[in-house]
Write a protein that holds these residues in place. Structure first.
Motif, PDB file in Angstrom:
ATOM      1  N   LEU A 114      34.032  21.864  33.520  1.00 16.69           N
ATOM      2  CA  LEU A 114      32.731  22.540  33.456  1.00 16.69           C
ATOM      3  C   LEU A 114      31.997  22.408  34.785  1.00 16.69           C
ATOM      4  CD1 LEU A 114      31.682  21.447  29.869  1.00 16.69           C
ATOM      5  CD2 LEU A 114      32.254  23.762  30.627  1.00 16.69           C
ATOM      6  N   ALA A 115      32.090  21.244  35.388  1.00 13.00           N
ATOM      7  CA  ALA A 115      31.464  21.048  36.695  1.00 13.00           C
ATOM      8  C   ALA A 115      32.051  22.032  37.707  1.00 13.00           C
ATOM      9  CB  ALA A 115      31.656  19.608  37.163  1.00 13.00           C
ATOM     10  N   ASN A 116      33.347  22.252  37.649  1.00 10.07           N
ATOM     11  CA  ASN A 116      33.993  23.174  38.574  1.00 10.07           C
ATOM     12  C   ASN A 116      33.583  24.621  38.329  1.00 10.07           C
ATOM     13  OD1 ASN A 116      35.295  21.061  39.771  1.00 10.07           O
ATOM     14  ND2 ASN A 116      37.264  21.442  38.790  1.00 10.07           N
ATOM     15  N   ILE A 148      23.871  15.920  31.407  1.00 13.29           N
ATOM     16  CA  ILE A 148      23.233  16.996  30.658  1.00 13.29           C
ATOM     17  C   ILE A 148      23.834  17.113  29.265  1.00 13.29           C
ATOM     18  CG2 ILE A 148      22.812  19.479  30.616  1.00 13.29           C
ATOM     19  CD1 ILE A 148      22.809  19.442  33.650  1.00 13.29           C
ATOM     20  N   LEU A 149      25.148  16.978  29.173  1.00 17.47           N
ATOM     21  CA  LEU A 149      25.770  17.079  27.852  1.00 17.47           C
ATOM     22  C   LEU A 149      25.306  15.949  26.943  1.00 17.47           C
ATOM     23  CD1 LEU A 149      29.437  18.237  28.595  1.00 17.47           C
ATOM     24  CD2 LEU A 149      27.527  19.566  27.701  1.00 17.47           C
ATOM     25  N   ASN A 150      25.154  14.760  27.500  1.00 17.59           N
ATOM     26  CA  ASN A 150      24.646  13.656  26.691  1.00 17.59           C
ATOM     27  C   ASN A 150      23.249  13.957  26.189  1.00 17.59           C
ATOM     28  OD1 ASN A 150      26.899  12.060  26.763  1.00 17.59           O
ATOM     29  ND2 ASN A 150      26.285  11.007  28.643  1.00 17.59           N
ATOM     30  N   ALA A 157      28.717  18.411  40.085  1.00 15.80           N
ATOM     31  CA  ALA A 157      29.559  17.224  39.961  1.00 15.80           C
ATOM     32  C   ALA A 157      29.720  16.834  38.492  1.00 15.80           C
ATOM     33  CB  ALA A 157      28.948  16.067  40.734  1.00 15.80           C
ATOM     34  N   ARG A 158      30.819  16.184  38.204  1.00 13.81           N
ATOM     35  CA  ARG A 158      31.092  15.771  36.830  1.00 13.81           C
ATOM     36  C   ARG A 158      29.947  14.948  36.254  1.00 13.81           C
ATOM     37  NH1 ARG A 158      32.300  11.166  34.720  1.00 13.81           N
ATOM     38  NH2 ARG A 158      32.637  10.193  36.741  1.00 13.81           N
ATOM     39  N   GLU A 159      29.425  14.017  37.023  1.00 16.11           N
ATOM     40  CA  GLU A 159      28.365  13.152  36.510  1.00 16.11           C
ATOM     41  C   GLU A 159      27.168  13.955  36.019  1.00 16.11           C
ATOM     42  OE1 GLU A 159      30.056  12.888  39.229  1.00 16.11           O
ATOM     43  OE2 GLU A 159      30.050  10.886  40.113  1.00 16.11           O
TER      44      GLU A 159
END
Lengths: 223, 223
Positions: B177-179, B191-193, B184-186
DNA sequence: TGCTCTTCAGTGACAATGTCACCCAACGCA
DNA sequence: TGCGTTGGGTGACATTGTCACTGAAGAGCA
């Protein structure tokens, strides 16, 4: 002072290697238009129905957000064509890019039917248009790269160097620079103050002097 | 299982309103190519010298940064043409976009000479190509707008809804999703959390369940 | 079943950027 | 000289990006 189409035959698209025959055809069906500096050439509420070729001047194409921020996508220089308008002619999608005459501008416009016929008859004309599209695609790739991955101080340094090419005095407000880069004035102010503290530039109201171009270049290249 | 060019005559570009005569011409000079899912179709080190029309499958076109981040520019679907390659053929500029086969892909490629001739002879073919360029330009305008002015949570909500269209289960890692979004993944994790705490989604390893689409849509529309 | 390895995700601290609400200074002009 | 407009400065805070970790979940295997 009215310029007639005929006057241009020698100068228009001279650098584009269009054969004389093609230029004559093109000019025969074209209409001349001109805009004053600052005038809007096209925009969301002002979609032209013809293709435009720039004869003299420069158009700044930018996109703006609902919040009032703005970013410059590219500039159309004399001898180039503005394909974004045709793109929007074709696809009915909403978009919010606009073109502003950055200097006084004269251009010729070609009605869609003439455009189609020329594209059919003349290889060189068609090649010209395709390559205009390509150039803009590449320009936009660059913008995406900058905005998505670039650092603001690096991008700002780049702009300063571009604006100060040949001399070292730049007339531009912080707000104007922010609109170039798609950021906020405060951000530009912060970074410029940092540049000044580091001795890279000098600032007075509405004017920036580049004091240390080599180091600015190092910064800009550290992309 | 080998597919010959002839087999396609009925299906290829069927939705594009190209007259049969044009399709026949096109297919007569075309070569068939195919790629496995995950394979690179084109990239900085792999610039094709011909125009490509997608017959089946989907290609994801993305741009990546030196630091290893990545952003998706657009996707090429069956029946569409991939003009970026031609753009790069024309302008010799360096660029760092690449196309990845997101599914197994079959396409036809047209050598530059055939492309030129078809563009000269057939109005409908030319129109098809112009409109392909236009579509991509518009796509890129949208990307610029998103990246420059959009909020990450809004953009992420949009992607989730797009990926979960028709169902509510999404298979995607945070990194993937970050890509998509060029972040960035973090950031995606954070946001998902947050989404999960608010009851909008449920997460397990590599999978996301949309729990409250209406509210996600409200979030996505608050662009 | 347990072990190990790889991939995926969570976390806290910090830096960079964007936003907001102000203030103040410089300039143009009457 | 006073005044209004424009350009710029500042501090507080929110969002996003970066870094250096940690731990958890699944795959494969003894």
């Amino acid at each position: 002072m009215k310029t007639t189409v005929g006057d241009w035959t020698e100068s228009f698209l001279g650098t584009r290697n269009l054969p004389r025959r093609v230029r004559d055809k093109l000019l025969h069906e074209a209409r001349v238009v001109s805009y004053k500096q600052g005038q809007q050439v096209f925009g969301p509420d002002n979609i032209p129905d013809s293709l435009m070729f720039l004869h003299a001047g420069r158009i700044r194409v930018s996109q703006s957000s609902d919040a009032g921020r703005e970013i410059v996508l590219y500039r159309v220089e004399a001898g180039e064509s503005c394909v974004l308008t045709t793109a929007c002619m074709l696809s009915e999608e909403a978009y919010n890019a606009e073109g502003i005459a950055e200097t006084d501008v004269t251009a010729i416009t070609l009605p869609k039917t003439s455009f189609d016929r020329l594209a059919a008859e003349e290889d060189s004309f068609r090649g010209f248009v395709f390559s205009a599209y390509s150039r803009r695609l590449i320009d936009l790739l660059r913008v995406v790269d900058d905005v998505a991955f670039g650092r603001m101080d690096v991008r700002l340094a780049e702009r300063l160097l571009a604006l100060g090419e040949g001399h070292s005095e730049i007339q531009a407000t912080h707000q104007a620079l922010a609109n170039e880069l798609g950021t906020a004035r405060e951000v530009v102010s912060r970074i410029l103050n940092d540049f000044q503290k580091r001795g890279l530039i000098l600032q007075t109201r509405g004017r920036i002097t580049l004091q240390n171009k080599p180091q600015l270049e190092r910064l800009a290249d550290s992309a």
